[in-house]
Design a protein around this motif. Structure first.
Motif, PDB file in Angstrom:
ATOM      1  N   ARG A 281      -8.372  60.241 -14.746  1.00  0.00           N
ATOM      2  CA  ARG A 281      -9.297  59.718 -15.766  1.00  0.00           C
ATOM      3  C   ARG A 281      -9.728  58.284 -15.493  1.00  0.00           C
ATOM      4  O   ARG A 281     -10.896  57.934 -15.653  1.00  0.00           O
ATOM      5  CB  ARG A 281      -8.648  59.810 -17.157  1.00  0.00           C
ATOM      6  CG  ARG A 281      -9.586  59.344 -18.260  1.00  0.00           C
ATOM      7  CD  ARG A 281      -8.999  59.576 -19.639  1.00  0.00           C
ATOM      8  NE  ARG A 281      -9.935  59.181 -20.666  1.00  0.00           N
ATOM      9  CZ  ARG A 281      -9.942  57.999 -21.250  1.00  0.00           C
ATOM     10  NH1 ARG A 281      -9.035  57.091 -20.923  1.00  0.00           N
ATOM     11  NH2 ARG A 281     -10.846  57.712 -22.170  1.00  0.00           N
TER      12      ARG A 281
ATOM     13  N   THR B 234      -4.959  65.190 -14.590  1.00  0.00           N
ATOM     14  CA  THR B 234      -6.081  64.634 -15.378  1.00  0.00           C
ATOM     15  C   THR B 234      -5.732  63.227 -15.879  1.00  0.00           C
ATOM     16  O   THR B 234      -6.594  62.352 -15.921  1.00  0.00           O
ATOM     17  CB  THR B 234      -6.458  65.562 -16.563  1.00  0.00           C
ATOM     18  OG1 THR B 234      -5.296  65.793 -17.365  1.00  0.00           O
ATOM     19  CG2 THR B 234      -6.998  66.879 -16.083  1.00  0.00           C
TER      20      THR B 234
ATOM     21  N   ALA C 282     -24.897  63.925 -10.987  1.00  0.00           N
ATOM     22  CA  ALA C 282     -23.819  63.058 -11.508  1.00  0.00           C
ATOM     23  C   ALA C 282     -23.845  62.993 -13.037  1.00  0.00           C
ATOM     24  O   ALA C 282     -22.805  63.122 -13.689  1.00  0.00           O
ATOM     25  CB  ALA C 282     -23.943  61.658 -10.908  1.00  0.00           C
TER      26      ALA C 282
ATOM     27  N   ASP D  51     -10.392  56.798 -12.878  1.00  0.00           N
ATOM     28  CA  ASP D  51     -11.460  56.668 -11.876  1.00  0.00           C
ATOM     29  C   ASP D  51     -12.849  56.856 -12.480  1.00  0.00           C
ATOM     30  O   ASP D  51     -13.855  56.543 -11.849  1.00  0.00           O
ATOM     31  CB  ASP D  51     -11.274  57.707 -10.753  1.00  0.00           C
ATOM     32  CG  ASP D  51      -9.961  57.487 -10.015  1.00  0.00           C
ATOM     33  OD1 ASP D  51      -9.458  56.344 -10.026  1.00  0.00           O
ATOM     34  OD2 ASP D  51      -9.429  58.458  -9.451  1.00  0.00           O
ATOM     35  N   PHE D  52     -12.912  57.420 -13.674  1.00  0.00           N
ATOM     36  CA  PHE D  52     -14.203  57.614 -14.334  1.00  0.00           C
ATOM     37  C   PHE D  52     -14.543  56.470 -15.293  1.00  0.00           C
ATOM     38  O   PHE D  52     -15.629  56.414 -15.850  1.00  0.00           O
ATOM     39  CB  PHE D  52     -14.206  58.925 -15.134  1.00  0.00           C
ATOM     40  CG  PHE D  52     -14.219  60.170 -14.273  1.00  0.00           C
ATOM     41  CD1 PHE D  52     -15.412  60.761 -13.916  1.00  0.00           C
ATOM     42  CD2 PHE D  52     -13.032  60.732 -13.823  1.00  0.00           C
ATOM     43  CE1 PHE D  52     -15.442  61.906 -13.123  1.00  0.00           C
ATOM     44  CE2 PHE D  52     -13.038  61.872 -13.038  1.00  0.00           C
ATOM     45  CZ  PHE D  52     -14.241  62.455 -12.682  1.00  0.00           C
TER      46      PHE D  52
ATOM     47  N   TRP E  17     -22.375  65.897 -14.961  1.00  0.00           N
ATOM     48  CA  TRP E  17     -20.913  65.885 -15.142  1.00  0.00           C
ATOM     49  C   TRP E  17     -20.462  64.952 -16.255  1.00  0.00           C
ATOM     50  O   TRP E  17     -19.630  65.327 -17.080  1.00  0.00           O
ATOM     51  CB  TRP E  17     -20.215  65.458 -13.839  1.00  0.00           C
ATOM     52  CG  TRP E  17     -20.151  66.531 -12.805  1.00  0.00           C
ATOM     53  CD1 TRP E  17     -20.767  66.532 -11.582  1.00  0.00           C
ATOM     54  CD2 TRP E  17     -19.443  67.779 -12.888  1.00  0.00           C
ATOM     55  NE1 TRP E  17     -20.489  67.694 -10.916  1.00  0.00           N
ATOM     56  CE2 TRP E  17     -19.678  68.483 -11.684  1.00  0.00           C
ATOM     57  CE3 TRP E  17     -18.637  68.368 -13.863  1.00  0.00           C
ATOM     58  CZ2 TRP E  17     -19.133  69.744 -11.436  1.00  0.00           C
ATOM     59  CZ3 TRP E  17     -18.094  69.623 -13.610  1.00  0.00           C
ATOM     60  CH2 TRP E  17     -18.341  70.288 -12.410  1.00  0.00           C
ATOM     61  N   ILE E  18     -21.002  63.737 -16.250  1.00  0.00           N
ATOM     62  CA  ILE E  18     -20.385  62.728 -17.135  1.00  0.00           C
ATOM     63  C   ILE E  18     -21.165  62.470 -18.432  1.00  0.00           C
ATOM     64  O   ILE E  18     -20.697  61.756 -19.298  1.00  0.00           O
ATOM     65  CB  ILE E  18     -20.125  61.395 -16.392  1.00  0.00           C
ATOM     66  CG1 ILE E  18     -21.388  60.856 -15.672  1.00  0.00           C
ATOM     67  CG2 ILE E  18     -19.015  61.572 -15.355  1.00  0.00           C
ATOM     68  CD1 ILE E  18     -22.377  60.208 -16.529  1.00  0.00           C
TER      69      ILE E  18
END
Ligand code: NAP
Length: 278
Positions: free
Chosen positions: A274, A270, A173, A276-277, A176-177
């Motif tokens: 976005r 996108t 995880a 959701d992040f 990714w972020i």
């Protein structure tokens, strides 16, 4: 509770300050005498030393050194501890650290408070740093539930968002972020520097504003931390980077084909995703 903190920098010092202000007894160990002195003078810890013997009576010890020193520190610490003492760490990558440290100490639990600033060391210590931020704990099948429960209870007193998952899931995880964005952002700055015309480059630097500030921030951060992330989370980072390369290739193709409708579809997707992040 008697809490030991090793590595009185941004993360270790901020944890110490928080728990001391809650009335816990906080004992700090750091590499330099000056850091230990500052930690005592500023009320960050009750006592501090460059010697690990200070932590003999600790109920729980947080290893807050740079990642490269975590396992070696656990090894040096073990002879000084009571058998029931919990050891946890704050390293930004979990799998290699948890694998190494669980073998050294049965009461080890990996952790990662996902808070930070661009500053480092004891002078960067900040009150309320962990409030509302994620704090990930990564027990494995060999971790005693009592160790997780006690650590979680203490961590919850910082008012973070607590997440519990496997070390590998954490590393996938954060690749990714956190780790991919550092490389993408560094790549952006580096790509801009490839501009051959000095007048264009000079103007670009002068015109750079909020968009560039947002997208280049993490790429312009602490080089040592970025290198550590890549070194310790190499496989997961490579997976995300290669997916990113594929995505960039798709975008290049759409633009080369002047397929503006398709590009808009990509950007709509996108735009919607976005949130959701966040
Ligand atoms: P930092 O501000 O540089 O603090 C680390 C401190 O550890 C240094 O100030 C140093 O203190 C001390 N130290 C270094 N080697 C040591 C050793 N062998 N024994 C004892 N103390 C030692 O770094 P940080 O940002 O707090 O990061 C610490 C850990 O937190 C890293 O593992 C990192 O992956 C993790 N982390 C960082 C962030 C972030 O955004 N910064 C976020 C989450 C997690 P002296 O002054 O005594 O030399």
């Amino acid at each position: 509770m008697k809490i030991g903190i090793i590595g009185l920098g941004l993360i270790g010092g901020s944890l110490a300050l928080e728990w001391r202000s809650q009335g816990h007894q906080v004992l700090g160990v750091s590499r330099s005498d000056i850091t230990c002195q500052k930690a005592i003078e500023r009320g960050i810890v009750d006592d501090a030393s460059v010697r690990l013997t200070l932590l003999a009576a600790a109920d729980i010890v947080f290893i807050c050194t740079p990642m490269a020193a975590i396992a070696a520190t656990v090894k040096q610490l073990i002879p000084h501890l009571k058998p029931e003492t919990i050891i946890t760490d704050v390293g930004s990558v979990k799998t290699p650290i948890v694998e190494a440290c669980s073998q050294l100490w049965p009461n080890f639990l990996g952790g990662h408070p996902m808070a930070g600033t661009q500053y480092q060391g004891i002078d960067a210590v900040e009150k309320g740093l962990f409030e509302g931020r994620p704090y990930v704990l990564t027990p494995t099948e060999t971790t005693s539930p009592a160790v997780t429960k006690q650590t979680e209870a203490l961590v919850r007193s910082l008012n973070p968002q607590v997440y519990i998952c496997r070390p590998e899931t954490h590393d996938q995880a954060v690749a990714w972020i956190s780790h991919l964005p550092v490389m993408v952002s560094a790549g952006l700055i580096e790509a801009c520097l490839q501009e051959k015309n000095p007048d264009v480059l000079k103007l670009a630097k002068a015109l750079a504003s909020s968009g560039f500030r947002d997208t280049s921030r993490v790429g312009g951060g602490n080089p040592e931390l970025g290198t550590m992330m890549a070194q310790y989370n190499r496989n997961q980072l490579l997976k995300t980077l290669s997916q990113y390369r594929q995505t960039l290739d798709q975008l290049i193709e759409v633009i080369q084909q002047e397929d503006w409708q398709k590009l808009q579809q990509h950007l709509e997707q996108t735009h919607n995703a976005r949130k959701d992040f966040m």
